[in-house]
Design a protein around this motif. Structure first.
Motif, PDB file in Angstrom:
ATOM      1  N   ALA A 154      25.886   5.130 -44.396  1.00 50.23           N
ATOM      2  CA  ALA A 154      27.242   4.580 -44.449  1.00 50.23           C
ATOM      3  C   ALA A 154      27.264   3.151 -44.990  1.00 50.23           C
ATOM      4  O   ALA A 154      28.268   2.707 -45.551  1.00 50.23           O
ATOM      5  CB  ALA A 154      27.882   4.621 -43.066  1.00 50.23           C
ATOM      6  N   SER A 155      26.161   2.436 -44.834  1.00 49.45           N
ATOM      7  CA  SER A 155      26.130   1.033 -45.281  1.00 49.45           C
ATOM      8  C   SER A 155      26.026   0.914 -46.802  1.00 49.45           C
ATOM      9  O   SER A 155      26.249  -0.174 -47.352  1.00 49.45           O
ATOM     10  CB  SER A 155      24.957   0.295 -44.646  1.00 49.45           C
ATOM     11  OG  SER A 155      23.732   0.589 -45.301  1.00 49.45           O
ATOM     12  N   MET A 156      25.685   2.003 -47.466  1.00 49.85           N
ATOM     13  CA  MET A 156      25.573   1.998 -48.930  1.00 49.85           C
ATOM     14  C   MET A 156      24.650   0.882 -49.433  1.00 49.85           C
ATOM     15  O   MET A 156      24.918   0.216 -50.426  1.00 49.85           O
ATOM     16  CB  MET A 156      26.960   1.854 -49.573  1.00 49.85           C
ATOM     17  CG  MET A 156      27.918   2.983 -49.245  1.00 49.85           C
ATOM     18  SD  MET A 156      27.427   4.561 -49.980  1.00 49.85           S
ATOM     19  CE  MET A 156      27.835   4.265 -51.710  1.00 49.85           C
ATOM     20  N   GLY A 157      23.560   0.661 -48.714  1.00 52.70           N
ATOM     21  CA  GLY A 157      22.583  -0.336 -49.129  1.00 52.70           C
ATOM     22  C   GLY A 157      22.834  -1.726 -48.569  1.00 52.70           C
ATOM     23  O   GLY A 157      22.003  -2.621 -48.732  1.00 52.70           O
ATOM     24  N   ALA A 158      23.967  -1.920 -47.868  1.00 53.32           N
ATOM     25  CA  ALA A 158      24.289  -3.248 -47.336  1.00 53.32           C
ATOM     26  C   ALA A 158      23.272  -3.706 -46.295  1.00 53.32           C
ATOM     27  O   ALA A 158      23.043  -4.908 -46.122  1.00 53.32           O
ATOM     28  CB  ALA A 158      25.693  -3.250 -46.733  1.00 53.32           C
ATOM     29  N   PHE A 159      22.629  -2.761 -45.610  1.00 52.65           N
ATOM     30  CA  PHE A 159      21.638  -3.141 -44.590  1.00 52.65           C
ATOM     31  C   PHE A 159      20.458  -3.891 -45.203  1.00 52.65           C
ATOM     32  O   PHE A 159      19.715  -4.584 -44.501  1.00 52.65           O
ATOM     33  CB  PHE A 159      21.140  -1.897 -43.832  1.00 52.65           C
ATOM     34  CG  PHE A 159      20.109  -1.093 -44.571  1.00 52.65           C
ATOM     35  CD1 PHE A 159      18.757  -1.200 -44.243  1.00 52.65           C
ATOM     36  CD2 PHE A 159      20.471  -0.235 -45.594  1.00 52.65           C
ATOM     37  CE1 PHE A 159      17.798  -0.470 -44.922  1.00 52.65           C
ATOM     38  CE2 PHE A 159      19.521   0.512 -46.264  1.00 52.65           C
ATOM     39  CZ  PHE A 159      18.176   0.398 -45.937  1.00 52.65           C
ATOM     40  N   LEU A 160      20.281  -3.774 -46.514  1.00 51.66           N
ATOM     41  CA  LEU A 160      19.213  -4.495 -47.211  1.00 51.66           C
ATOM     42  C   LEU A 160      19.595  -5.940 -47.513  1.00 51.66           C
ATOM     43  O   LEU A 160      18.733  -6.791 -47.706  1.00 51.66           O
ATOM     44  CB  LEU A 160      18.883  -3.795 -48.534  1.00 51.66           C
ATOM     45  CG  LEU A 160      18.393  -2.353 -48.447  1.00 51.66           C
ATOM     46  CD1 LEU A 160      18.318  -1.734 -49.837  1.00 51.66           C
ATOM     47  CD2 LEU A 160      17.039  -2.293 -47.767  1.00 51.66           C
ATOM     48  N   ARG A 161      20.891  -6.210 -47.569  1.00 52.64           N
ATOM     49  CA  ARG A 161      21.366  -7.527 -48.008  1.00 52.64           C
ATOM     50  C   ARG A 161      21.943  -8.388 -46.889  1.00 52.64           C
ATOM     51  O   ARG A 161      22.063  -9.605 -47.039  1.00 52.64           O
ATOM     52  CB  ARG A 161      22.425  -7.335 -49.107  1.00 52.64           C
ATOM     53  CG  ARG A 161      21.884  -6.671 -50.373  1.00 52.64           C
ATOM     54  CD  ARG A 161      22.960  -6.491 -51.414  1.00 52.64           C
ATOM     55  NE  ARG A 161      23.946  -5.487 -51.044  1.00 52.64           N
ATOM     56  CZ  ARG A 161      23.806  -4.176 -51.267  1.00 52.64           C
ATOM     57  NH1 ARG A 161      22.703  -3.720 -51.845  1.00 52.64           N
ATOM     58  NH2 ARG A 161      24.750  -3.320 -50.923  1.00 52.64           N
ATOM     59  N   VAL A 162      22.333  -7.752 -45.805  1.00 53.95           N
ATOM     60  CA  VAL A 162      22.947  -8.469 -44.688  1.00 53.95           C
ATOM     61  C   VAL A 162      21.943  -8.541 -43.537  1.00 53.95           C
ATOM     62  O   VAL A 162      21.354  -7.529 -43.162  1.00 53.95           O
ATOM     63  CB  VAL A 162      24.228  -7.743 -44.224  1.00 53.95           C
ATOM     64  CG1 VAL A 162      24.808  -8.419 -42.988  1.00 53.95           C
ATOM     65  CG2 VAL A 162      25.261  -7.699 -45.349  1.00 53.95           C
ATOM     66  N   GLN A 163      21.746  -9.730 -42.976  1.00 50.12           N
ATOM     67  CA  GLN A 163      20.902  -9.848 -41.786  1.00 50.12           C
ATOM     68  C   GLN A 163      21.600  -9.141 -40.618  1.00 50.12           C
ATOM     69  O   GLN A 163      22.743  -9.461 -40.310  1.00 50.12           O
ATOM     70  CB  GLN A 163      20.718 -11.323 -41.410  1.00 50.12           C
ATOM     71  CG  GLN A 163      20.003 -12.167 -42.427  1.00 50.12           C
ATOM     72  CD  GLN A 163      19.905 -13.607 -41.938  1.00 50.12           C
ATOM     73  OE1 GLN A 163      18.977 -13.970 -41.226  1.00 50.12           O
ATOM     74  NE2 GLN A 163      20.878 -14.426 -42.304  1.00 50.12           N
ATOM     75  N   HIS A 164      20.923  -8.201 -39.980  1.00 45.92           N
ATOM     76  CA  HIS A 164      21.511  -7.515 -38.825  1.00 45.92           C
ATOM     77  C   HIS A 164      20.581  -7.718 -37.639  1.00 45.92           C
ATOM     78  O   HIS A 164      19.420  -7.303 -37.649  1.00 45.92           O
ATOM     79  CB  HIS A 164      21.769  -6.030 -39.101  1.00 45.92           C
ATOM     80  CG  HIS A 164      20.709  -5.339 -39.892  1.00 45.92           C
ATOM     81  ND1 HIS A 164      19.742  -4.544 -39.329  1.00 45.92           N
ATOM     82  CD2 HIS A 164      20.462  -5.342 -41.230  1.00 45.92           C
ATOM     83  CE1 HIS A 164      18.955  -4.061 -40.261  1.00 45.92           C
ATOM     84  NE2 HIS A 164      19.362  -4.540 -41.434  1.00 45.92           N
ATOM     85  N   ILE A 165      21.105  -8.387 -36.631  1.00 46.11           N
ATOM     86  CA  ILE A 165      20.265  -8.886 -35.538  1.00 46.11           C
ATOM     87  C   ILE A 165      20.855  -8.498 -34.190  1.00 46.11           C
ATOM     88  O   ILE A 165      22.018  -8.798 -33.898  1.00 46.11           O
ATOM     89  CB  ILE A 165      20.131 -10.418 -35.633  1.00 46.11           C
ATOM     90  CG1 ILE A 165      19.432 -10.787 -36.952  1.00 46.11           C
ATOM     91  CG2 ILE A 165      19.369 -10.976 -34.435  1.00 46.11           C
ATOM     92  CD1 ILE A 165      19.466 -12.240 -37.296  1.00 46.11           C
ATOM     93  N   GLU A 166      20.050  -7.833 -33.382  1.00 51.04           N
ATOM     94  CA  GLU A 166      20.473  -7.453 -32.035  1.00 51.04           C
ATOM     95  C   GLU A 166      20.404  -8.669 -31.121  1.00 51.04           C
ATOM     96  O   GLU A 166      19.366  -9.329 -31.040  1.00 51.04           O
ATOM     97  CB  GLU A 166      19.573  -6.332 -31.514  1.00 51.04           C
ATOM     98  CG  GLU A 166      19.950  -5.814 -30.142  1.00 51.04           C
ATOM     99  CD  GLU A 166      19.018  -4.717 -29.667  1.00 51.04           C
ATOM    100  OE1 GLU A 166      18.393  -4.898 -28.603  1.00 51.04           O
ATOM    101  OE2 GLU A 166      18.906  -3.690 -30.368  1.00 51.04           O
ATOM    102  N   MET A 167      21.504  -8.947 -30.417  1.00 51.79           N
ATOM    103  CA  MET A 167      21.538 -10.128 -29.558  1.00 51.79           C
ATOM    104  C   MET A 167      22.697 -10.027 -28.570  1.00 51.79           C
ATOM    105  O   MET A 167      23.774  -9.531 -28.918  1.00 51.79           O
ATOM    106  CB  MET A 167      21.687 -11.402 -30.409  1.00 51.79           C
ATOM    107  CG  MET A 167      21.578 -12.697 -29.637  1.00 51.79           C
ATOM    108  SD  MET A 167      21.726 -14.175 -30.695  1.00 51.79           S
ATOM    109  CE  MET A 167      20.190 -14.127 -31.615  1.00 51.79           C
TER     110      MET A 167
END
Length: 252
Positions: A154-167
């Motif tokens: 669903a992210s269409m590759g955005a997960f590669l460009r956006v920092q995604h951090i569990e916190m």
């Protein structure tokens, strides 16, 4: 050689969070997404499974990464695919070692996602962040995991460009105590009238329950998207709301 039972079992196990975490791996599928993964040299590729015709067309790109390749049949690809309709190629890769960049957070907008459950929504929210050049997305531990295959797709590759951090939200506030925080609620100030900031943390909540009350209590600003019609809908989809709010706040 035919796909081995052990390999099939291993790849299929990555559909479960506990095995993705155990092996520190994720799955990407489809021509466009796999090409983007292969083009990102910061991602370590473990193995690529491809139909013969796809490999023939993309041999140079694959060889440039020196990754292990298994040529598979359509039937074999269906056995390991997470998609209803497998799409030519599947890659198993190492999860990114995401390092928080405090300067990005302190100088711009970030998102905080509280208990987002639907992987499709999570992936779309990453895509929205990417569209609006929001470099960091924080999410509660109880949210959908960002390496869930449905989130990846669903992210269409955005997960590669956006920092995604569990916190946890409290930890985020402790780390960035001076950043203004915004909670998206039903009865807040219109987002169009919100204070004109150029940075801050925008919090979005669970699809059915919204943002946890303890988080709302700790935010500086409560904002809402005003309704101009006579709709009886209780709320907007969280990803739709995120798109509208990001568009308004980024414009200020």
């Amino acid at each position: 050689m035919p796909l081995s039972k052990n390999t099939e079992k291993y790849v299929r196990s990555l559909s479960q969070k506990k095995f993705r975490q155990l092996h520190n791996r994720f799955i990407g599928e489809g021509d466009k997404l796999v090409k983007e993964i292969l083009s990102n040299e910061s991602i370590k590729i473990e193995i690529l499974f491809a139909l013969e015709e796809w490999y023939a067309e993309n041999e140079q790109l694959v060889k440039s990464r020196q990754s292990k390749v298994e040529i598979v049949s359509s039937k074999e690809l269906r056995k390991i695919s997470q998609l209803k309709t497998p799409n030519q190629v599947l890659v198993v890769a190492e999860q990114l070692d995401v390092q928080l960049n405090p300067k990005d957070v302190q100088s711009s907008w970030s998102l905080y996602l509280d208990r987002i459950q639907d992987p499709g929504n999570m992936g779309t929210l990453l895509r929205i962040a990417d569209w609006f050049d929001i470099r960091t997305v924080f999410y509660a531990p109880s949210s959908a995991e960002t390496y869930n295959p449905k989130v990846i797709q669903a992210s269409m590759g955005a997960f590669l460009r956006v920092q995604h951090i569990e916190m946890e939200f409290e930890d985020l506030q402790q780390q960035f105590p001076d950043l203004p925080t915004y909670a998206t609620v039903m009865n807040g100030t219109s987002v169009h009238d919100a204070k004109n900031n150029q940075k801050g943390i925008i919090t979005l909540g669970n699809e059915g329950k919204g943002i946890a009350s303890e988080i709302i209590a700790k935010t500086d600003h409560k904002i809402t998207i005003p309704s101009y019609g006579k709709s009886k809908m209780e709320s907007l989809n969280v990803a739709v709301a995120a798109g509208i709010i990001c568009a308004v706040l980024k414009k200020k």
